[in-house]
Scaffold this motif. Structure first.
Motif, short mmCIF file in Angstrom:
data_model
loop_
_atom_site.label_atom_id
_atom_site.label_comp_id
_atom_site.label_asym_id
_atom_site.label_seq_id
_atom_site.Cartn_x
_atom_site.Cartn_y
_atom_site.Cartn_z
N PHE A 65 -22.94 -1.94 -0.08
CA PHE A 65 -22.18 -0.81 -0.62
C PHE A 65 -23.16 0.17 -1.28
N PRO A 66 -22.96 1.49 -1.06
CA PRO A 66 -23.91 2.46 -1.62
C PRO A 66 -23.64 2.84 -3.08
N GLY A 67 -23.56 1.84 -3.93
CA GLY A 67 -23.34 2.08 -5.36
C GLY A 67 -23.64 0.78 -6.10
N ILE A 68 -23.53 0.82 -7.44
CA ILE A 68 -23.81 -0.39 -8.24
C ILE A 68 -22.77 -1.46 -7.92
N ALA A 77 -20.26 5.29 -7.70
CA ALA A 77 -19.99 5.77 -6.34
C ALA A 77 -20.50 7.21 -6.25
N ALA A 78 -21.84 7.37 -6.27
CA ALA A 78 -22.42 8.72 -6.33
C ALA A 78 -22.07 9.54 -5.09
N ASN A 79 -22.09 8.89 -3.92
CA ASN A 79 -21.89 9.66 -2.69
C ASN A 79 -20.69 9.20 -1.88
N VAL A 80 -19.80 8.43 -2.51
CA VAL A 80 -18.57 7.98 -1.81
C VAL A 80 -17.35 8.20 -2.71
N ILE A 104 -23.14 -6.35 -1.95
CA ILE A 104 -24.47 -6.12 -2.54
C ILE A 104 -24.79 -4.64 -2.39
N ASN A 105 -25.48 -4.06 -3.33
CA ASN A 105 -25.93 -2.67 -3.21
C ASN A 105 -26.75 -2.49 -1.92
N ASP A 106 -26.57 -1.36 -1.24
CA ASP A 106 -27.23 -1.17 0.06
C ASP A 106 -28.76 -1.22 -0.01
N ALA A 107 -29.34 -0.59 -1.05
CA ALA A 107 -30.80 -0.60 -1.15
C ALA A 107 -31.30 -1.99 -1.53
N ASP A 108 -30.53 -2.70 -2.36
CA ASP A 108 -30.93 -4.07 -2.70
C ASP A 108 -30.95 -4.95 -1.45
N GLY A 135 -28.69 9.74 -0.39
CA GLY A 135 -29.16 9.54 -1.76
C GLY A 135 -30.55 8.94 -1.72
N ILE A 136 -30.99 8.43 -2.88
CA ILE A 136 -32.20 7.59 -2.90
C ILE A 136 -31.78 6.25 -3.48
N GLY A 137 -31.99 5.20 -2.71
CA GLY A 137 -31.68 3.85 -3.18
C GLY A 137 -32.97 3.16 -3.59
N SER A 138 -32.87 2.16 -4.48
CA SER A 138 -34.08 1.45 -4.91
C SER A 138 -33.82 -0.04 -5.01
N THR A 150 -31.18 -1.35 -9.67
CA THR A 150 -32.11 -0.55 -10.47
C THR A 150 -31.77 0.95 -10.45
N GLU A 151 -31.16 1.44 -9.38
CA GLU A 151 -30.65 2.84 -9.34
C GLU A 151 -31.71 3.87 -9.73
N LEU A 152 -32.91 3.71 -9.20
CA LEU A 152 -34.00 4.61 -9.59
C LEU A 152 -33.90 5.99 -8.94
N GLY A 153 -32.96 6.15 -8.03
CA GLY A 153 -32.71 7.48 -7.46
C GLY A 153 -32.09 8.41 -8.48
N HIS A 154 -31.59 7.83 -9.57
CA HIS A 154 -30.93 8.67 -10.58
C HIS A 154 -31.83 8.98 -11.78
N LEU A 155 -33.13 8.72 -11.62
CA LEU A 155 -34.08 9.14 -12.67
C LEU A 155 -34.13 10.66 -12.74
N ALA A 162 -33.72 13.06 -9.47
CA ALA A 162 -34.59 12.66 -8.34
C ALA A 162 -33.85 12.70 -7.01
N GLU A 163 -32.70 12.07 -6.94
CA GLU A 163 -31.99 11.97 -5.67
C GLU A 163 -31.54 13.34 -5.15
N THR A 164 -31.11 14.20 -6.06
CA THR A 164 -30.63 15.53 -5.64
C THR A 164 -31.80 16.40 -5.17
C1 BGC Z 1 -26.46 5.19 -5.22
C2 BGC Z 1 -27.18 3.89 -4.96
C3 BGC Z 1 -27.46 3.75 -3.48
C4 BGC Z 1 -28.19 4.96 -2.96
C5 BGC Z 1 -28.42 4.88 -1.46
C6 BGC Z 1 -27.27 6.33 -4.65
O1 BGC Z 1 -26.61 7.54 -4.84
O2 BGC Z 1 -26.26 5.42 -6.59
O3 BGC Z 1 -26.41 2.83 -5.42
O4 BGC Z 1 -28.21 2.58 -3.28
O5 BGC Z 1 -27.47 6.13 -3.24
O6 BGC Z 1 -27.22 4.79 -0.78
#
Ligand code: BGC
Length: 289
Positions: A65-68, A77-80, A104-108, A135-138, A150-155, A162-164
């Motif tokens: 899933f693309p979120g925590i 749910a940043a992008n969903v 599980i988070n997609d990047a994990d 987005g940026i996943g970590s 870790t959600e480092l795309g939101h630094l 960062a992600e934007t």
């Molecule tokens: C989400 C992360 C996700 C990433 C890649 C981000 O916006 O917050 O949870 O891993 O996008 O989909």
């Protein structure tokens, strides 16, 4: 051999395949169903059910899933669709499919798979897997063990989210060439390097298919940077690995010992500043015991 169905929920498609979690190999072709418009929980659960029925594989199922995702609950749910936030997704998907589902988070998931079977196989120490897409996943992995969410795309990098600013979507939106995009990614990686001193960055997402376009233009100070190897299979493999670990007796915990044929992880590497560090970083990785 333990075989688990892995499912990857992406922005445009929801894909699944049975995975041999001992080797990381997909045991049949991926099956893909387009992501329903709006990606609302009930619609996505319906598609996951179709995939589960399609493969008719007994046992637990892993889903990205693309979120925590904390203890089965969706917390961002940043992008969903925002209706996901707060949902006990493990319970909801298990109810919708009649199967033991683990999210599980997609990047994990991608990180787990890359660390064990891909570009991080056999690498000791701190590995940061970053996925560049919408987005940026970590994924932060220490000696093969994942620190989730870790959600480092939101630094924030000064005034930039960062992600934007540095995702692949930002590259397209701002009509950047690869060099211009690599400059943004370099600033981001340098900041992460300052915070985590990773031994290795693995860069995943769609951009990992053609690393020669951007990797030579990346500059970091101390870490090695390599492209991901498993590309669009990483999420499926990692989801299955996680579900295997969640079910006692199904599989061993993740350790980076791979039976996947080793590909040259550092075929293209980013330039580093210090020669001494370069020498240290180019030492062959010692296989884990
Ligand atoms: C989400 C992360 C996700 C990433 C890649 C981000 O916006 O917050 O949870 O891993 O996008 O989909």
């Amino acid at each position: 051999m333990s075989v688990i169905l892995g499912i990857d929920i992406g922005g445009s498609g929801i894909k699944g395949a049975p995975v041999d979690t001992d080797t990381g190999q997909l045991l049949s072709e991926r099956y893909r169903i387009p992501t329903p418009e709006g990606a609302r929980p009930a619609d996505v659960q319906g598609v996951v059910r179709q995939l589960v029925d399609h493969f008719a594989l007994p046992g637990a199922v892993g889903v990205t899933f693309p979120g925590i995702v904390q203890h089965g609950h969706i917390l961002s749910a940043a992008n969903v669709d925002k209706a996901w936030i707060g949902l006990d997704a493990d319970a909801a998907f298990t109810g919708a499919t009649g199967r033991d589902i683990h999210l599980i988070n997609d990047a994990d998931a991608a990180g787990l798979a890359e660390a064990k079977f891909g570009a991080g196989a056999g690498v000791k120490g701190t590995v940061l897997v970053l996925t560049f897409g919408t987005g940026i996943g970590s994924a932060l992995i220490l000696d093969g063990v994942l620190v989730p969410n870790t959600e480092l795309g939101h630094l924030w990098l000064r005034d930039k989210h960062a992600e934007t600013w540095a995702s692949d979507r930002a590259r397209e939106r701002d009509d950047l060439n690869w060099k211009q995009w690599a400059k943004r990614v370099s600033s981001y990686l340098q900041h992460l390097e300052l915070l985590f001193s990773p031994d290795l960055f693995i860069i995943g997402g769609g951009v990992s298919k053609r690393p020669e376009r951007w990797l030579p233009a990346l500059t970091v100070s101390r870490s090695r940077v390599v492209p991901a190897q498993l590309q669009n299979e990483a999420g499926i493999i990692g989801a299955a690995m996680m579900a295997a670990q969640a079910v006692p007796g199904v599989a061993e915990p993740a350790v980076p010992a791979s039976s996947r044929p080793a590909k040259p992880a550092a075929a293209v590497t980013a330039p580093m500043k210090s020669a001494a560090v370069k020498k240290a970083a180019s030492k062959p990785a010692t296989p884990r015991k």
